[in-house]
Write a protein that holds these residues in place. Structure first.
Motif, mmCIF file in Angstrom:
data_model
loop_
_atom_site.group_PDB
_atom_site.id
_atom_site.type_symbol
_atom_site.label_atom_id
_atom_site.label_comp_id
_atom_site.label_asym_id
_atom_site.label_seq_id
_atom_site.Cartn_x
_atom_site.Cartn_y
_atom_site.Cartn_z
ATOM 1 N N ALA A 89 0.826 -1.221 0.000
ATOM 2 C CA ALA A 89 0.000 0.000 0.000
ATOM 3 C C ALA A 89 0.854 1.262 0.000
ATOM 4 O O ALA A 89 0.563 2.215 -0.738
ATOM 5 C CB ALA A 89 -0.949 0.000 1.196
ATOM 6 N N ILE A 90 1.893 1.282 0.803
ATOM 7 C CA ILE A 90 2.743 2.470 0.890
ATOM 8 C C ILE A 90 3.421 2.736 -0.456
ATOM 9 O O ILE A 90 3.480 3.883 -0.917
ATOM 10 C CB ILE A 90 3.806 2.304 2.009
ATOM 11 C CG1 ILE A 90 3.133 2.050 3.361
ATOM 12 C CG2 ILE A 90 4.720 3.514 2.070
ATOM 13 C CD1 ILE A 90 2.186 3.147 3.803
ATOM 14 N N GLN A 91 3.893 1.678 -1.107
ATOM 15 C CA GLN A 91 4.543 1.848 -2.409
ATOM 16 C C GLN A 91 3.544 2.326 -3.453
ATOM 17 O O GLN A 91 3.884 3.161 -4.308
ATOM 18 C CB GLN A 91 5.191 0.534 -2.871
ATOM 19 C CG GLN A 91 6.425 0.166 -2.102
ATOM 20 C CD GLN A 91 6.122 -0.626 -0.830
ATOM 21 O OE1 GLN A 91 4.978 -0.745 -0.422
ATOM 22 N NE2 GLN A 91 7.158 -1.157 -0.204
ATOM 23 N N ILE A 92 2.315 1.819 -3.398
ATOM 24 C CA ILE A 92 1.273 2.257 -4.340
ATOM 25 C C ILE A 92 1.004 3.738 -4.173
ATOM 26 O O ILE A 92 0.935 4.488 -5.153
ATOM 27 C CB ILE A 92 -0.017 1.429 -4.140
ATOM 28 C CG1 ILE A 92 0.212 -0.028 -4.546
ATOM 29 C CG2 ILE A 92 -1.177 2.034 -4.913
ATOM 30 C CD1 ILE A 92 -0.897 -0.969 -4.127
ATOM 31 N N VAL A 93 0.870 4.179 -2.921
ATOM 32 C CA VAL A 93 0.600 5.592 -2.655
ATOM 33 C C VAL A 93 1.772 6.455 -3.137
ATOM 34 O O VAL A 93 1.562 7.532 -3.712
ATOM 35 C CB VAL A 93 0.317 5.808 -1.154
ATOM 36 C CG1 VAL A 93 0.256 7.285 -0.813
ATOM 37 C CG2 VAL A 93 -0.983 5.121 -0.757
ATOM 38 N N LYS A 94 2.996 5.982 -2.932
ATOM 39 C CA LYS A 94 4.168 6.751 -3.376
ATOM 40 C C LYS A 94 4.232 6.856 -4.900
ATOM 41 O O LYS A 94 4.549 7.924 -5.437
ATOM 42 C CB LYS A 94 5.449 6.120 -2.839
ATOM 43 C CG LYS A 94 5.647 6.337 -1.354
ATOM 44 C CD LYS A 94 6.930 5.692 -0.872
ATOM 45 C CE LYS A 94 7.118 5.897 0.614
ATOM 46 N NZ LYS A 94 8.351 5.265 1.107
ATOM 47 N N VAL A 95 3.924 5.769 -5.592
ATOM 48 C CA VAL A 95 3.938 5.801 -7.061
ATOM 49 C C VAL A 95 2.865 6.756 -7.575
ATOM 50 O O VAL A 95 3.103 7.541 -8.505
ATOM 51 C CB VAL A 95 3.732 4.375 -7.639
ATOM 52 C CG1 VAL A 95 3.436 4.432 -9.125
ATOM 53 C CG2 VAL A 95 4.956 3.519 -7.373
ATOM 54 N N ILE A 96 1.686 6.724 -6.959
ATOM 55 C CA ILE A 96 0.615 7.638 -7.358
ATOM 56 C C ILE A 96 1.044 9.088 -7.128
ATOM 57 O O ILE A 96 0.777 9.961 -7.951
ATOM 58 C CB ILE A 96 -0.695 7.306 -6.623
ATOM 59 C CG1 ILE A 96 -1.251 5.972 -7.129
ATOM 60 C CG2 ILE A 96 -1.719 8.421 -6.796
ATOM 61 C CD1 ILE A 96 -2.452 5.459 -6.360
ATOM 62 N N ALA A 97 1.744 9.343 -6.024
ATOM 63 C CA ALA A 97 2.226 10.700 -5.744
ATOM 64 C C ALA A 97 3.211 11.169 -6.816
ATOM 65 O O ALA A 97 3.159 12.331 -7.256
ATOM 66 C CB ALA A 97 2.874 10.752 -4.371
#
Length: 65
Positions: A36-44
């Motif tokens: 989840a954290i990596q997904i949020v970072k990629v979206i950012a």
């Protein structure tokens, strides 16, 4: 170019909503979204690139006038 800018604006909003959903659902006890954290970072990062594109287009348009 207007269509591209319109799509970019919608994409930014949709990605922000998806990011908030992933972060919010992952914060609930008992529910864990893998990476989840990596997904949020990629979206950012994607949002940052789109935002830079939109700001760059705005600066180019001001220079042309």
């Amino acid at each position: 170019m207007k269509k591209v800018k319109k799509v970019a604006k919608y994409a930014t909003n949709i990605l922000a909503i998806v990011s908030a959903l992933v972060a919010g659902i992952n914060a609930v006890d008992g529910i864990t979204i893998p990476y989840a954290i990596q997904i949020v970072k990629v979206i950012a990062v994607v949002n940052g690139v789109i935002g830079t594109f939109l700001l760059g287009q705005k600066a180019i348009n001001k220079e042309d006038k």
